[in-house]
Design a protein around this motif. Structure first.
Motif, mmCIF file in Angstrom:
data_model
loop_
_atom_site.group_PDB
_atom_site.id
_atom_site.type_symbol
_atom_site.label_atom_id
_atom_site.label_comp_id
_atom_site.label_asym_id
_atom_site.label_seq_id
_atom_site.Cartn_x
_atom_site.Cartn_y
_atom_site.Cartn_z
ATOM 1 N N TRP A 111 -97.690 -62.958 27.006
ATOM 2 C CA TRP A 111 -97.489 -61.633 26.444
ATOM 3 C C TRP A 111 -96.214 -61.570 25.588
ATOM 4 O O TRP A 111 -95.164 -62.082 25.987
ATOM 5 C CB TRP A 111 -97.368 -60.602 27.567
ATOM 6 C CG TRP A 111 -98.683 -60.259 28.205
ATOM 7 C CD1 TRP A 111 -99.925 -60.602 27.755
ATOM 8 C CD2 TRP A 111 -98.870 -59.517 29.415
ATOM 9 N NE1 TRP A 111 -100.889 -60.113 28.619
ATOM 10 C CE2 TRP A 111 -100.263 -59.442 29.633
ATOM 11 C CE3 TRP A 111 -98.007 -58.910 30.324
ATOM 12 C CZ2 TRP A 111 -100.810 -58.769 30.727
ATOM 13 C CZ3 TRP A 111 -98.544 -58.246 31.417
ATOM 14 C CH2 TRP A 111 -99.936 -58.179 31.604
ATOM 15 N N VAL A 112 -96.348 -60.929 24.454
ATOM 16 C CA VAL A 112 -95.202 -60.720 23.562
ATOM 17 C C VAL A 112 -94.842 -59.243 23.570
ATOM 18 O O VAL A 112 -95.724 -58.387 23.462
ATOM 19 C CB VAL A 112 -95.545 -61.183 22.117
ATOM 20 C CG1 VAL A 112 -94.413 -60.845 21.157
ATOM 21 C CG2 VAL A 112 -95.843 -62.679 22.094
ATOM 22 N N LEU A 113 -93.571 -58.961 23.729
ATOM 23 C CA LEU A 113 -93.119 -57.572 23.711
ATOM 24 C C LEU A 113 -92.484 -57.265 22.354
ATOM 25 O O LEU A 113 -91.572 -57.957 21.900
ATOM 26 C CB LEU A 113 -92.105 -57.322 24.838
ATOM 27 C CG LEU A 113 -91.712 -55.852 25.042
ATOM 28 C CD1 LEU A 113 -92.891 -55.015 25.539
ATOM 29 C CD2 LEU A 113 -90.529 -55.721 26.011
ATOM 30 N N SER A 114 -92.998 -56.212 21.702
ATOM 31 C CA SER A 114 -92.462 -55.789 20.404
ATOM 32 C C SER A 114 -91.515 -54.629 20.603
ATOM 33 O O SER A 114 -91.862 -53.645 21.253
ATOM 34 C CB SER A 114 -93.598 -55.315 19.486
ATOM 35 O OG SER A 114 -94.469 -56.375 19.201
ATOM 36 N N ILE A 115 -90.317 -54.740 20.050
ATOM 37 C CA ILE A 115 -89.393 -53.607 20.143
ATOM 38 C C ILE A 115 -89.064 -53.081 18.745
ATOM 39 O O ILE A 115 -89.043 -53.820 17.767
ATOM 40 C CB ILE A 115 -88.093 -53.955 20.907
ATOM 41 C CG1 ILE A 115 -87.387 -55.157 20.290
ATOM 42 C CG2 ILE A 115 -88.380 -54.221 22.372
ATOM 43 C CD1 ILE A 115 -86.063 -55.456 20.978
ATOM 44 N N ASN A 116 -88.826 -51.777 18.691
ATOM 45 C CA ASN A 116 -88.478 -51.128 17.423
ATOM 46 C C ASN A 116 -86.979 -51.216 17.189
ATOM 47 O O ASN A 116 -86.193 -50.945 18.101
ATOM 48 C CB ASN A 116 -88.908 -49.660 17.472
ATOM 49 C CG ASN A 116 -90.419 -49.514 17.507
ATOM 50 O OD1 ASN A 116 -91.091 -49.674 16.490
ATOM 51 N ND2 ASN A 116 -90.963 -49.257 18.695
ATOM 52 N N VAL A 117 -86.606 -51.590 15.986
ATOM 53 C CA VAL A 117 -85.187 -51.697 15.646
ATOM 54 C C VAL A 117 -84.906 -50.821 14.424
ATOM 55 O O VAL A 117 -85.537 -50.987 13.381
ATOM 56 C CB VAL A 117 -84.793 -53.164 15.354
ATOM 57 C CG1 VAL A 117 -83.328 -53.268 14.983
ATOM 58 C CG2 VAL A 117 -85.104 -54.056 16.543
ATOM 59 N N SER A 118 -83.971 -49.889 14.574
ATOM 60 C CA SER A 118 -83.603 -48.993 13.479
ATOM 61 C C SER A 118 -82.653 -49.672 12.508
ATOM 62 O O SER A 118 -81.933 -50.596 12.877
ATOM 63 C CB SER A 118 -82.870 -47.763 14.017
ATOM 64 O OG SER A 118 -83.731 -46.974 14.764
ATOM 65 N N ALA A 119 -82.620 -49.137 11.302
ATOM 66 C CA ALA A 119 -81.758 -49.713 10.260
ATOM 67 C C ALA A 119 -80.294 -49.856 10.693
ATOM 68 O O ALA A 119 -79.722 -50.936 10.573
ATOM 69 C CB ALA A 119 -81.885 -48.905 8.971
ATOM 70 N N PRO A 120 -79.654 -48.788 11.203
ATOM 71 C CA PRO A 120 -78.242 -48.937 11.569
ATOM 72 C C PRO A 120 -78.010 -49.979 12.669
ATOM 73 O O PRO A 120 -76.963 -50.609 12.712
ATOM 74 C CB PRO A 120 -77.831 -47.555 12.084
ATOM 75 C CG PRO A 120 -78.980 -46.655 11.890
ATOM 76 C CD PRO A 120 -80.162 -47.435 11.442
ATOM 77 N N GLN A 121 -79.014 -50.172 13.508
ATOM 78 C CA GLN A 121 -78.906 -51.200 14.549
ATOM 79 C C GLN A 121 -78.914 -52.584 13.918
ATOM 80 O O GLN A 121 -78.096 -53.441 14.245
ATOM 81 C CB GLN A 121 -80.152 -51.131 15.427
ATOM 82 C CG GLN A 121 -80.063 -50.404 16.715
ATOM 83 C CD GLN A 121 -81.400 -50.569 17.426
ATOM 84 O OE1 GLN A 121 -82.419 -50.000 17.022
ATOM 85 N NE2 GLN A 121 -81.409 -51.361 18.471
ATOM 86 N N PHE A 122 -79.881 -52.784 13.045
ATOM 87 C CA PHE A 122 -80.057 -54.112 12.446
ATOM 88 C C PHE A 122 -78.866 -54.477 11.558
ATOM 89 O O PHE A 122 -78.553 -55.647 11.380
ATOM 90 C CB PHE A 122 -81.363 -54.167 11.647
ATOM 91 C CG PHE A 122 -81.842 -55.568 11.381
ATOM 92 C CD1 PHE A 122 -82.361 -56.341 12.403
ATOM 93 C CD2 PHE A 122 -81.746 -56.123 10.109
ATOM 94 C CE1 PHE A 122 -82.791 -57.646 12.171
ATOM 95 C CE2 PHE A 122 -82.173 -57.429 9.859
ATOM 96 C CZ PHE A 122 -82.695 -58.188 10.903
ATOM 97 N N GLN A 123 -78.217 -53.430 11.014
ATOM 98 C CA GLN A 123 -77.061 -53.655 10.123
ATOM 99 C C GLN A 123 -75.819 -54.142 10.854
ATOM 100 O O GLN A 123 -74.899 -54.643 10.222
ATOM 101 C CB GLN A 123 -76.680 -52.349 9.449
ATOM 102 C CG GLN A 123 -77.375 -52.099 8.132
ATOM 103 C CD GLN A 123 -77.138 -50.673 7.694
ATOM 104 O OE1 GLN A 123 -76.024 -50.167 7.750
ATOM 105 N NE2 GLN A 123 -78.195 -50.018 7.272
ATOM 106 N N GLN A 124 -75.758 -53.963 12.170
ATOM 107 C CA GLN A 124 -74.563 -54.376 12.899
ATOM 108 C C GLN A 124 -74.267 -55.848 12.646
ATOM 109 O O GLN A 124 -75.161 -56.680 12.695
ATOM 110 C CB GLN A 124 -74.775 -54.211 14.414
ATOM 111 C CG GLN A 124 -74.958 -52.806 14.894
ATOM 112 C CD GLN A 124 -75.337 -52.827 16.365
ATOM 113 O OE1 GLN A 124 -74.495 -52.836 17.247
ATOM 114 N NE2 GLN A 124 -76.630 -52.878 16.617
ATOM 115 N N LEU A 125 -72.982 -56.124 12.421
ATOM 116 C CA LEU A 125 -72.591 -57.503 12.121
ATOM 117 C C LEU A 125 -72.894 -58.436 13.296
ATOM 118 O O LEU A 125 -73.197 -59.607 13.094
ATOM 119 C CB LEU A 125 -71.100 -57.567 11.781
ATOM 120 C CG LEU A 125 -70.713 -56.852 10.484
ATOM 121 C CD1 LEU A 125 -69.207 -56.841 10.303
ATOM 122 C CD2 LEU A 125 -71.415 -57.489 9.276
#
Ligand code: C2E
Ligand code: CA
Ligand code: CA
Ligand code: CA
Length: 273
Positions: A111-125
């Motif tokens: 099983w693969v779990l997909s999680i949602n990632v928001s733009a400001p989250q992904f932008q974190q260094l």
């Protein structure tokens, strides 16, 4: 509050109510994140054309002490605007790793779990480092994790985004492009970015048969994705008719109320293990 000539009315009771409500919601959300109470990842199964469960999408739920269940459609945008999405995102990623760890311990390693990632989250260094540490801490194989990104993530510095995606892909994490067709998706994104999966938004699938246009769009998206070597997930599959039509188009994976609503993880496991 005389409404004389040239005077600007700054005060509207309804506006004040809305602001007050928002301020309260923000402070309640901050409290929920800090105390880690009331926030729970639900999961919704994703199935292949044989109706075998291949994994799930993680969707956050907030059980508010006074208001009951608050929809993520309401509090995720608020969290994004106020910066609370960073702490919330960390909590979501951690709960996701805990779920996968549990699957691992039960031998459920397909099983693969997909999680949602928001733009400001992904932008974190330090996004990559933080996620990598979580995977190590919970001894979770990266291959069981998929990140769903929306086009808003890609509207940032594209070179940096590509670099980050590639770093995470090297760890073994998969990527899905979420809500495809709803934003300003440019086809060039699709060609530049190493996505594994493209998700057709609920809004196209749900009322697909109400308009020939939507039907045609769905068909085109599936073909386009396949031509680019991507798999396609259709979300919002509510009826057998949806499933049949999408299967006939060659859609790879399916998600929707026809199979299950998002449920707490133990319930999901009970239904599908
Ligand atoms: P999304 O990522 O597009 O998630 C799909 C939404 O469609 C979910 O709504 C899901 O419950 C709903 N859905 C699934 N199947 C059906 C169906 O057959 N019919 C209909 N009408 N709807 C269906 P939900 O859980 O309310 O989430 C709304 C949005 O909130 C998500 O849209 C996502 O953008 C955001 N969100 C939810 N959880 C998270 C999270 O953990 N992190 C982040 N960053 N965003 C989240
Ligand atoms: Ca999603
Ligand atoms: Ca979305
Ligand atoms: Ca969507």
């Amino acid at each position: 509050k005389r409404n004389g000539m040239g005077e600007i009315r700054l005060y509207h009771p309804e506006m004040a109510d809305a602001i007050e409500k928002r301020v309260k919601l923000e402070s309640d959300l901050r409290h929920a994140i800090e105390t880690r109470t009331g926030l729970e990842l639900y999961v919704q199964p994703q199935l292949n054309e044989n109706r075998t469960v291949i994994g799930a999408e993680a969707l956050i739920r907030w059980h508010h002490s006074e208001r009951g269940m608050v929809s993520p459609a309401e509090f995720i945008p608020l969290a994004e605007e106020t910066g609370l999405i960073i702490g919330l995102g960390d909590l979501i990623n951690e709960q996701a790793c805990q779920i996968i760890r549990q699957w691992q311990q039960l031998g459920l390693n397909d099983w693969v779990l997909s999680i949602n990632v928001s733009a400001p989250q992904f932008q974190q260094l330090d996004f990559v480092d933080k996620l990598n540490s979580l995977l190590k801490h919970y001894e979770v194989p990266a291959g069981q994790l998929k990140l769903e990104l929306t086009e808003s993530v890609l509207m940032q510095n594209l070179d940096e985004v590509i670099h980050k995606i590639n770093e995470l892909k090297q760890l073994g994490i998969q990527f899905a492009l979420d809500d495809f067709g709803t934003g300003y998706s440019s086809l060039s994104y699709l060609m530049k970015l190493p996505f594994d999966v493209l998700k057709i938004d609920v809004s196209f699938v749900r009322d697909m048969f109400q308009s020939k246009q939507k039907e045609a769009i769905v068909q085109t998206i599936v073909q386009l994705a396949h031509n680019l070597g991507l798999k396609v997930v259709a979300e919002g599959v509510e009826t057998e008719k949806h499933f049949d039509y999408l299967s006939s188009l060659g859609c790879d994976y399916f998600q929707g109320y026809l199979f299950s609503k998002p449920v707490a993880e133990p319930e999901f496991r009970q239904q599908n293990q």
